[in-house]
Design a protein around this motif. Structure first.
Motif, PDB file in Angstrom:
ATOM      1  N   UNK A  83     -16.422  61.159  -1.277  1.00 30.89           N
ATOM      2  CA  UNK A  83     -15.542  60.572  -2.296  1.00 30.89           C
ATOM      3  C   UNK A  83     -14.524  59.625  -1.660  1.00 30.89           C
ATOM      4  N   UNK A  84     -13.898  60.037  -0.558  1.00 35.45           N
ATOM      5  CA  UNK A  84     -12.890  59.196   0.095  1.00 35.45           C
ATOM      6  C   UNK A  84     -13.498  57.852   0.501  1.00 35.45           C
ATOM      7  N   UNK A  85     -14.683  57.897   1.062  1.00 36.18           N
ATOM      8  CA  UNK A  85     -15.345  56.664   1.480  1.00 36.18           C
ATOM      9  C   UNK A  85     -15.629  55.768   0.274  1.00 36.18           C
ATOM     10  N   UNK A  86     -16.113  56.360  -0.801  1.00 35.61           N
ATOM     11  CA  UNK A  86     -16.403  55.567  -2.000  1.00 35.61           C
ATOM     12  C   UNK A  86     -15.134  54.924  -2.565  1.00 35.61           C
ATOM     13  N   UNK A  87     -14.038  55.677  -2.580  1.00 36.28           N
ATOM     14  CA  UNK A  87     -12.788  55.133  -3.102  1.00 36.28           C
ATOM     15  C   UNK A  87     -12.288  53.995  -2.214  1.00 36.28           C
ATOM     16  N   UNK A  88     -12.366  54.168  -0.897  1.00 37.36           N
ATOM     17  CA  UNK A  88     -11.971  53.087   0.015  1.00 37.36           C
ATOM     18  C   UNK A  88     -12.796  51.835  -0.222  1.00 37.36           C
ATOM     19  N   UNK A  89     -14.104  52.014  -0.403  1.00 34.82           N
ATOM     20  CA  UNK A  89     -14.975  50.870  -0.672  1.00 34.82           C
ATOM     21  C   UNK A  89     -14.607  50.208  -2.000  1.00 34.82           C
ATOM     22  N   UNK A  90     -14.307  51.019  -3.013  1.00 38.52           N
ATOM     23  CA  UNK A  90     -13.914  50.473  -4.317  1.00 38.52           C
ATOM     24  C   UNK A  90     -12.573  49.742  -4.231  1.00 38.52           C
ATOM     25  N   UNK A  91     -11.651  50.258  -3.422  1.00 39.12           N
ATOM     26  CA  UNK A  91     -10.369  49.571  -3.241  1.00 39.12           C
ATOM     27  C   UNK A  91     -10.581  48.202  -2.589  1.00 39.12           C
ATOM     28  N   UNK A  92     -11.492  48.131  -1.643  1.00 39.32           N
ATOM     29  CA  UNK A  92     -11.814  46.850  -1.010  1.00 39.32           C
ATOM     30  C   UNK A  92     -12.428  45.900  -2.030  1.00 39.32           C
ATOM     31  N   UNK A  93     -13.362  46.405  -2.833  1.00 35.04           N
ATOM     32  CA  UNK A  93     -13.978  45.555  -3.855  1.00 35.04           C
ATOM     33  C   UNK A  93     -12.944  45.054  -4.854  1.00 35.04           C
ATOM     34  N   UNK A  94     -12.011  45.934  -5.248  1.00 28.99           N
ATOM     35  CA  UNK A  94     -10.943  45.546  -6.160  1.00 28.99           C
ATOM     36  C   UNK A  94     -10.078  44.459  -5.529  1.00 28.99           C
ATOM     37  N   UNK A 100     -11.909  41.176  -5.381  1.00 27.36           N
ATOM     38  CA  UNK A 100     -12.020  40.565  -6.710  1.00 27.36           C
ATOM     39  C   UNK A 100     -10.748  39.801  -7.070  1.00 27.36           C
ATOM     40  N   UNK A 101      -9.608  40.217  -6.504  1.00 24.29           N
ATOM     41  CA  UNK A 101      -8.340  39.524  -6.752  1.00 24.29           C
ATOM     42  C   UNK A 101      -8.109  38.382  -5.759  1.00 24.29           C
ATOM     43  N   UNK A 102      -9.048  38.196  -4.835  1.00 22.16           N
ATOM     44  CA  UNK A 102      -8.918  37.116  -3.869  1.00 22.16           C
ATOM     45  C   UNK A 102      -8.353  37.538  -2.536  1.00 22.16           C
ATOM     46  N   UNK A 103      -8.199  38.833  -2.313  1.00 20.75           N
ATOM     47  CA  UNK A 103      -7.669  39.320  -1.039  1.00 20.75           C
ATOM     48  C   UNK A 103      -8.689  39.147   0.076  1.00 20.75           C
ATOM     49  N   UNK A 104      -8.187  38.982   1.285  1.00 16.03           N
ATOM     50  CA  UNK A 104      -9.004  39.055   2.494  1.00 16.03           C
ATOM     51  C   UNK A 104      -8.882  40.501   2.959  1.00 16.03           C
ATOM     52  N   UNK A 105      -9.890  41.304   2.671  1.00  8.40           N
ATOM     53  CA  UNK A 105      -9.814  42.729   2.989  1.00  8.40           C
ATOM     54  C   UNK A 105     -11.158  43.216   3.518  1.00  8.40           C
ATOM     55  N   UNK A 106     -11.087  44.315   4.281  1.00  7.28           N
ATOM     56  CA  UNK A 106     -12.323  44.829   4.875  1.00  7.28           C
ATOM     57  C   UNK A 106     -12.164  46.301   5.245  1.00  7.28           C
ATOM     58  N   UNK A 107     -13.303  46.940   5.448  1.00 11.45           N
ATOM     59  CA  UNK A 107     -13.360  48.303   5.962  1.00 11.45           C
ATOM     60  C   UNK A 107     -13.383  48.185   7.480  1.00 11.45           C
ATOM     61  N   UNK A 108     -12.514  48.945   8.164  1.00 12.51           N
ATOM     62  CA  UNK A 108     -12.480  48.855   9.621  1.00 12.51           C
ATOM     63  C   UNK A 108     -12.968  50.116  10.312  1.00 12.51           C
ATOM     64  N   UNK A 109     -13.040  51.235   9.601  1.00  9.38           N
ATOM     65  CA  UNK A 109     -13.505  52.474  10.224  1.00  9.38           C
ATOM     66  C   UNK A 109     -13.888  53.469   9.138  1.00  9.38           C
ATOM     67  N   UNK A 110     -14.957  54.205   9.386  1.00  5.45           N
ATOM     68  CA  UNK A 110     -15.388  55.271   8.485  1.00  5.45           C
ATOM     69  C   UNK A 110     -15.716  56.490   9.335  1.00  5.45           C
ATOM     70  N   UNK A 111     -15.107  57.603   8.992  1.00  6.30           N
ATOM     71  CA  UNK A 111     -15.398  58.883   9.656  1.00  6.30           C
ATOM     72  C   UNK A 111     -15.843  59.865   8.575  1.00  6.30           C
ATOM     73  N   UNK A 112     -16.049  61.119   8.960  1.00  3.81           N
ATOM     74  CA  UNK A 112     -16.548  62.124   8.019  1.00  3.81           C
ATOM     75  C   UNK A 112     -15.722  62.239   6.747  1.00  3.81           C
ATOM     76  N   UNK A 113     -14.416  62.333   6.868  1.00  3.20           N
ATOM     77  CA  UNK A 113     -13.602  62.577   5.680  1.00  3.20           C
ATOM     78  C   UNK A 113     -12.565  61.495   5.415  1.00  3.20           C
TER      79      UNK A 113
END
Length: 130
Positions: A36-47, A50-63
């Motif tokens: 769930x945490x990973x999905x929410x982080x990915x959705x926050x990046x997509x959000x 969508x607003x024009x931000x320069x954003x990215x995922x930099x690390x993903x661990x188990x939780x």
């Protein structure tokens, strides 16, 4: 203005309403048996993107997942106005997670590691599950 509310209360009420809508949208696509945490982080990046931000995922661990937002139209606009986006953004994120946690029975949290309004080069956030 609404009677009985000062400017800051009105802004926080606005962000709470946005958080309810955001949580509802996220809940439509979250897969409960996956991280769930990973999905929410990915959705926050997509959000953000969508607003024009320069954003990215930099690390993903188990939780947890670490995200960075390097440009943000809220920050850029409010900075010009001599304001900060920090309180509103934090309120939106925490309330979004609150509504998701209620619905899913989870304990997803967000930690701000760095923030643009504090003089950092990005907003670095960790979304994690306790």
């Amino acid at each position: 203005m609404l009677p009985g509310l000062n400017r800051d209360q009105l802004i926080m009420n606005y962000w709470e309403e946005v958080a309810k809508d955001t949580a509802e949208a996220y809940l439509r696509v979250i897969v409960p048996h996956k991280n769930i945490a990973e999905q929410i982080g990915e959705l926050m990046i997509q959000t953000s993107q969508a607003m024009g931000d320069d954003s990215k995922i930099v690390d993903v661990k188990d939780n947890h997942i670490v995200i960075e937002i390097h440009t943000c139209p809220w920050w850029e606009y409010l900075q010009k106005e001599g304001e900060s986006c920090k309180e509103g953004c934090n309120h939106w994120a925490k309330k979004t997670l609150h509504y998701i946690n209620i619905k899913l029975g989870t304990n997803i949290q967000l930690k701000n590691v760095e923030m643009l309004p504090d003089g950092h080069n990005c907003c670095r956030k960790v979304v994690y599950e306790i």
